[in-house]
Design a protein around this motif. Structure first.
Motif, PDB file in Angstrom:
ATOM      1  N   HIS A 106      34.586  38.728  47.799  1.00  0.00           N
ATOM      2  CA  HIS A 106      35.486  37.815  48.503  1.00  0.00           C
ATOM      3  C   HIS A 106      36.703  37.481  47.646  1.00  0.00           C
ATOM      4  O   HIS A 106      37.840  37.506  48.120  1.00  0.00           O
ATOM      5  N   LEU A 107      36.465  37.185  46.382  1.00  0.00           N
ATOM      6  CA  LEU A 107      37.573  36.880  45.478  1.00  0.00           C
ATOM      7  C   LEU A 107      38.423  38.120  45.206  1.00  0.00           C
ATOM      8  O   LEU A 107      39.653  38.051  45.150  1.00  0.00           O
ATOM      9  N   ALA A 108      37.744  39.275  45.043  1.00  0.00           N
ATOM     10  CA  ALA A 108      38.468  40.510  44.726  1.00  0.00           C
ATOM     11  C   ALA A 108      39.308  40.986  45.901  1.00  0.00           C
ATOM     12  O   ALA A 108      40.283  41.719  45.713  1.00  0.00           O
ATOM     13  N   GLY A 109      38.942  40.578  47.109  1.00  0.00           N
ATOM     14  CA  GLY A 109      39.723  40.956  48.275  1.00  0.00           C
ATOM     15  C   GLY A 109      41.075  40.271  48.333  1.00  0.00           C
ATOM     16  O   GLY A 109      41.961  40.708  49.077  1.00  0.00           O
TER      17      GLY A 109
ATOM     18  N   ALA B  86      44.990  35.145  44.389  1.00  0.00           N
ATOM     19  CA  ALA B  86      45.125  34.067  45.372  1.00  0.00           C
ATOM     20  C   ALA B  86      44.103  32.984  45.073  1.00  0.00           C
ATOM     21  O   ALA B  86      42.947  33.267  44.754  1.00  0.00           O
ATOM     22  N   VAL B  87      44.523  31.735  45.177  1.00  0.00           N
ATOM     23  CA  VAL B  87      43.630  30.611  44.926  1.00  0.00           C
ATOM     24  C   VAL B  87      42.871  30.296  46.214  1.00  0.00           C
ATOM     25  O   VAL B  87      43.475  29.974  47.242  1.00  0.00           O
TER      26      VAL B  87
ATOM     27  N   TYR C  27      39.301  28.541  43.092  1.00  0.00           N
ATOM     28  CA  TYR C  27      39.218  29.618  42.102  1.00  0.00           C
ATOM     29  C   TYR C  27      40.064  30.809  42.529  1.00  0.00           C
ATOM     30  O   TYR C  27      40.313  31.030  43.714  1.00  0.00           O
ATOM     31  N   ALA C  28      40.489  31.586  41.518  1.00  0.00           N
ATOM     32  CA  ALA C  28      41.242  32.815  41.761  1.00  0.00           C
ATOM     33  C   ALA C  28      40.746  33.899  40.813  1.00  0.00           C
ATOM     34  O   ALA C  28      40.413  33.608  39.644  1.00  0.00           O
ATOM     35  N   LEU C  29      40.683  35.130  41.310  1.00  0.00           N
ATOM     36  CA  LEU C  29      40.311  36.259  40.470  1.00  0.00           C
ATOM     37  C   LEU C  29      41.559  36.721  39.724  1.00  0.00           C
ATOM     38  O   LEU C  29      42.573  37.062  40.357  1.00  0.00           O
TER      39      LEU C  29
END
Length: 228
Positions: A168-171, A175-176, A222-224
């Motif tokens: 989900h984060l990597a998609g 982006a926060v 959070y953001a990746l």
């Protein structure tokens, strides 16, 4: 919702009243349920019956639930809902580190437990249905078919929920994503009070993949982080 007629749940608790109550509720919803009351029998049952999900108490005779979780996850990935009598963050993080996906603190509502079981199975189902893309972000590689994650060439074992959260984060790299949004989209919860669950899983991802990978935006989410 996952089809409970096709699902088998292993309930592990040495308190007969709790184990029978949980089993009765899940059976009433159509699940096939097995019960184990100690560490060794839980590991044996998981190996023989290959459950789709495990409800696992931390405090068990023989050896504890953390060791049970470690052993069953070493054999094959399976969603695990941990039950703990203590609301201690260290205990929860240890549980996540050995492969648990979610937790409930005793005393808990049987209705809430059943809802968590359904949510965990839905998340596991979504992970199984991910398309065949391979996500590569700098030294992070996510294989969507084989459900494998590598960082700097080293394979990292993730639980089904950790995998879903990372994807989900990597998609949306850099982006926060607000905690509430992650809770709704990854966990399927609409209750913002559960954001501590997001925080705990992010800590587990950082421990496994490196503290530099996920950036905290205080008060937001959070953001990746990947190099530009």
């Amino acid at each position: 919702m996952a089809d409970p007629q096709q699902r088998r749940v292993l309930v592990v608790d040495d308190e007969p009243t709790i184990a029978q109550s949980v089993a009765a509720r899940l059976r009433a919803e159509g699940f096939e349920v097995e019960i184990a009351a100690d560490g060794p029998s839980a590991v044996a049952a998981a190996s023989a019956r290959r459950p789709d999900l495990v409800v696992l108490d931390v405090m068990l005779p023989g050896f504890d639930g953390l060791e049970v979780c470690r052993r069953i996850q070493a054999e094959r990935p399976v969603p695990v809902l941990m039950l703990t009598a203590r609301d201690d963050e260290t205990d929860l993080l240890v549980g996540l580190a050995v492969g648990a996906d979610d937790y409930l603190t005793k005393p808990f509502s049987i209705r809430e437990l059943a809802a968590r079981v359904h949510a965990l199975l839905r998340r596991a189902g979504r992970s199984e249905q991910l398309d065949g893309r391979r996500i590569v972000l700098a030294d992070l590689e996510i294989d969507m078919i084989e459900r494998r994650v590598h960082r700097a060439g080293d394979e990292v074992h993730l639980t089904p929920t950790e995998f879903q959260l990372l994807v989900h984060l990597a998609g949306r790299p850099r982006a926060v994503l607000p905690r509430e949004r992650l809770l709704a989209e990854v966990w399927g919860w609409g209750e913002a009070a559960g954001t501590r669950t997001v925080d705990s899983h992010v800590k587990a991802l950082r421990r496994k993949l490196g503290a530099d990978l996920i950036r905290t935006v205080h008060g937001v989410g959070y953001a990746l982080e990947v190099p530009r």
